[in-house]
Design a protein around this motif. Sequence first.
Motif, PDB file in Angstrom:
ATOM      1  N   ARG A 125      57.661  38.271  12.688  1.00  0.00           N
ATOM      2  CA  ARG A 125      58.665  37.211  12.824  1.00  0.00           C
ATOM      3  C   ARG A 125      59.185  37.203  14.252  1.00  0.00           C
ATOM      4  O   ARG A 125      59.822  38.143  14.702  1.00  0.00           O
ATOM      5  CB  ARG A 125      59.800  37.427  11.815  1.00  0.00           C
ATOM      6  N   VAL A 126      58.902  36.124  14.959  1.00  0.00           N
ATOM      7  CA  VAL A 126      59.279  35.998  16.360  1.00  0.00           C
ATOM      8  C   VAL A 126      60.767  35.665  16.453  1.00  0.00           C
ATOM      9  O   VAL A 126      61.254  34.757  15.781  1.00  0.00           O
ATOM     10  CB  VAL A 126      58.440  34.899  17.041  1.00  0.00           C
ATOM     11  N   ASP A 127      61.486  36.401  17.300  1.00  0.00           N
ATOM     12  CA  ASP A 127      62.927  36.201  17.430  1.00  0.00           C
ATOM     13  C   ASP A 127      63.283  35.056  18.361  1.00  0.00           C
ATOM     14  O   ASP A 127      64.267  34.357  18.152  1.00  0.00           O
ATOM     15  CB  ASP A 127      63.598  37.481  17.945  1.00  0.00           C
ATOM     16  N   CYS A 128      62.523  34.881  19.416  1.00  0.00           N
ATOM     17  CA  CYS A 128      62.811  33.819  20.368  1.00  0.00           C
ATOM     18  C   CYS A 128      61.550  33.462  21.115  1.00  0.00           C
ATOM     19  O   CYS A 128      60.556  34.167  21.058  1.00  0.00           O
ATOM     20  CB  CYS A 128      63.928  34.223  21.336  1.00  0.00           C
ATOM     21  N   VAL A 129      61.597  32.339  21.817  1.00  0.00           N
ATOM     22  CA  VAL A 129      60.456  31.842  22.569  1.00  0.00           C
ATOM     23  C   VAL A 129      60.882  31.650  24.014  1.00  0.00           C
ATOM     24  O   VAL A 129      61.925  31.058  24.288  1.00  0.00           O
ATOM     25  CB  VAL A 129      59.939  30.506  22.001  1.00  0.00           C
ATOM     26  N   SER A 185      65.219  31.911  30.544  1.00  0.00           N
ATOM     27  CA  SER A 185      65.963  31.033  29.634  1.00  0.00           C
ATOM     28  C   SER A 185      65.359  31.048  28.253  1.00  0.00           C
ATOM     29  O   SER A 185      64.608  30.153  27.883  1.00  0.00           O
ATOM     30  CB  SER A 185      65.965  29.596  30.178  1.00  0.00           C
ATOM     31  N   PRO A 186      65.596  32.086  27.457  1.00  0.00           N
ATOM     32  CA  PRO A 186      65.044  32.138  26.119  1.00  0.00           C
ATOM     33  C   PRO A 186      65.664  31.088  25.227  1.00  0.00           C
ATOM     34  O   PRO A 186      66.835  30.770  25.344  1.00  0.00           O
ATOM     35  CB  PRO A 186      65.418  33.550  25.627  1.00  0.00           C
ATOM     36  N   VAL A 187      64.852  30.577  24.303  1.00  0.00           N
ATOM     37  CA  VAL A 187      65.335  29.613  23.326  1.00  0.00           C
ATOM     38  C   VAL A 187      65.575  30.352  22.034  1.00  0.00           C
ATOM     39  O   VAL A 187      64.662  30.936  21.476  1.00  0.00           O
ATOM     40  CB  VAL A 187      64.305  28.483  23.110  1.00  0.00           C
ATOM     41  N   GLY A 188      66.778  30.363  21.555  1.00  0.00           N
ATOM     42  CA  GLY A 188      67.136  31.104  20.352  1.00  0.00           C
ATOM     43  C   GLY A 188      66.553  30.472  19.120  1.00  0.00           C
ATOM     44  O   GLY A 188      65.997  29.394  19.132  1.00  0.00           O
ATOM     45  N   ARG A 218      55.785  31.620  25.822  1.00  0.00           N
ATOM     46  CA  ARG A 218      55.461  33.002  25.504  1.00  0.00           C
ATOM     47  C   ARG A 218      56.281  33.453  24.314  1.00  0.00           C
ATOM     48  O   ARG A 218      57.502  33.386  24.340  1.00  0.00           O
ATOM     49  CB  ARG A 218      55.756  33.897  26.712  1.00  0.00           C
ATOM     50  N   LEU A 219      55.610  33.910  23.281  1.00  0.00           N
ATOM     51  CA  LEU A 219      56.304  34.391  22.094  1.00  0.00           C
ATOM     52  C   LEU A 219      56.729  35.828  22.330  1.00  0.00           C
ATOM     53  O   LEU A 219      55.964  36.640  22.819  1.00  0.00           O
ATOM     54  CB  LEU A 219      55.370  34.342  20.878  1.00  0.00           C
ATOM     55  N   VAL A 220      57.952  36.135  21.993  1.00  0.00           N
ATOM     56  CA  VAL A 220      58.451  37.477  22.234  1.00  0.00           C
ATOM     57  C   VAL A 220      59.282  37.968  21.063  1.00  0.00           C
ATOM     58  O   VAL A 220      59.704  37.200  20.215  1.00  0.00           O
ATOM     59  CB  VAL A 220      59.308  37.548  23.517  1.00  0.00           C
TER      60      VAL A 220
END
Length: 375
Positions: free
Chosen positions: A61-65, A73-76, A90-92
Amino acid sequence: MSSFGSDLTSSSSIDHFDLLPDSLILLIFNRIGDVKALGRCGVVSRRFHELVPQVENVVVRVDCVISDDDASSPVGSSGKTRGPLLGLFRLVFSGLVRPFQALGQLLGPKRPGSGPITGASGVEDELDQGGITHHSPTQVLKNFSEIRSLRIELPSGELGIEDGVLLKWRADFGSTLDNCVILGASSVISANPSKNSLSLDSNDESRSHGGGGEENGSIPESFYTNGGLKLRVVWTISSLIAASARHYLLQPIISEHKTLDSLVLTDADGQGVLSMNRDQLEELRVKPLSASSASKRTLVPALNMRLWYAPSLVLPDGTVLKGATLVAIRPSEQAGAKREVLEGAWVSSAFEEPFGTAAKMLVKRRTYCLEMNSF
């Protein structure tokens, strides 16, 4: 009495969990599935961290992108990302620092002066933002050697649609697109009057149709003049771009994990599902994908599409879909040979209920054929 006391002491010193066979522990781990939970299990004992890499069913389960163009600037999970439409994201994973650092130290190759995940330069190959270390899916999965079933879940769908609009898609890929089904509606009216209706009055297409064409299942003339057809084209292209971008992202994972039999990439919103079976995974390994020259995604081939439409579709549970639309897509070179399958169970079983029922109802209506060039 002393003998009885010594028996109790001897019994309490035995760790009965250690008596369980490895096969049973692996069965439990496979039921857990979640990669974060498995990471925590891996630091419990040396035996556990030797068994965790053998898990066959893994859920990520990816937490942010995070965009490659703006890694700061991560997208929540609450935001609507548009990665496939604007470029490769980038999936992180966040919140994995402690368990996966320890897991990496125990399971990964040890290099002098390096952390658990290290690049060729000896610098940790991680993204550190706001004190939280992020790991890409490839990094998190690299220590798993026996994965057969992999499910990756994004925090949200990529398509930033308006509130109340229904848009769902499901796509199967090999080295390129095999098929795609898209279900959309301009608004949804819940069957339960106590719940807030999702209907958007300003976008209620059935009002302007006036019932014309509804009796014989044909599309009303107003559908072509009030922007209804244009909106469906936008839905279709956007869904195909999102699917092809997801497919492109999966290349390194598929290449590294040869044991994979099933791979699903979905999102928490339930907007889109990309799936690949064993034959499709092997096809991608043998036949490299064709990338789009315009962006980092898989090239979409020339397509044949079938469209079904209903100004207002009432489901058995009372839910009403306004402007309900179903689009079934295959590459042009496959469409003729697989037409019967296309019109049958494959399309109607693409979605979970109640939307599976909606698809079954729509395919009974008049069919419209369209074509689309490669892009």
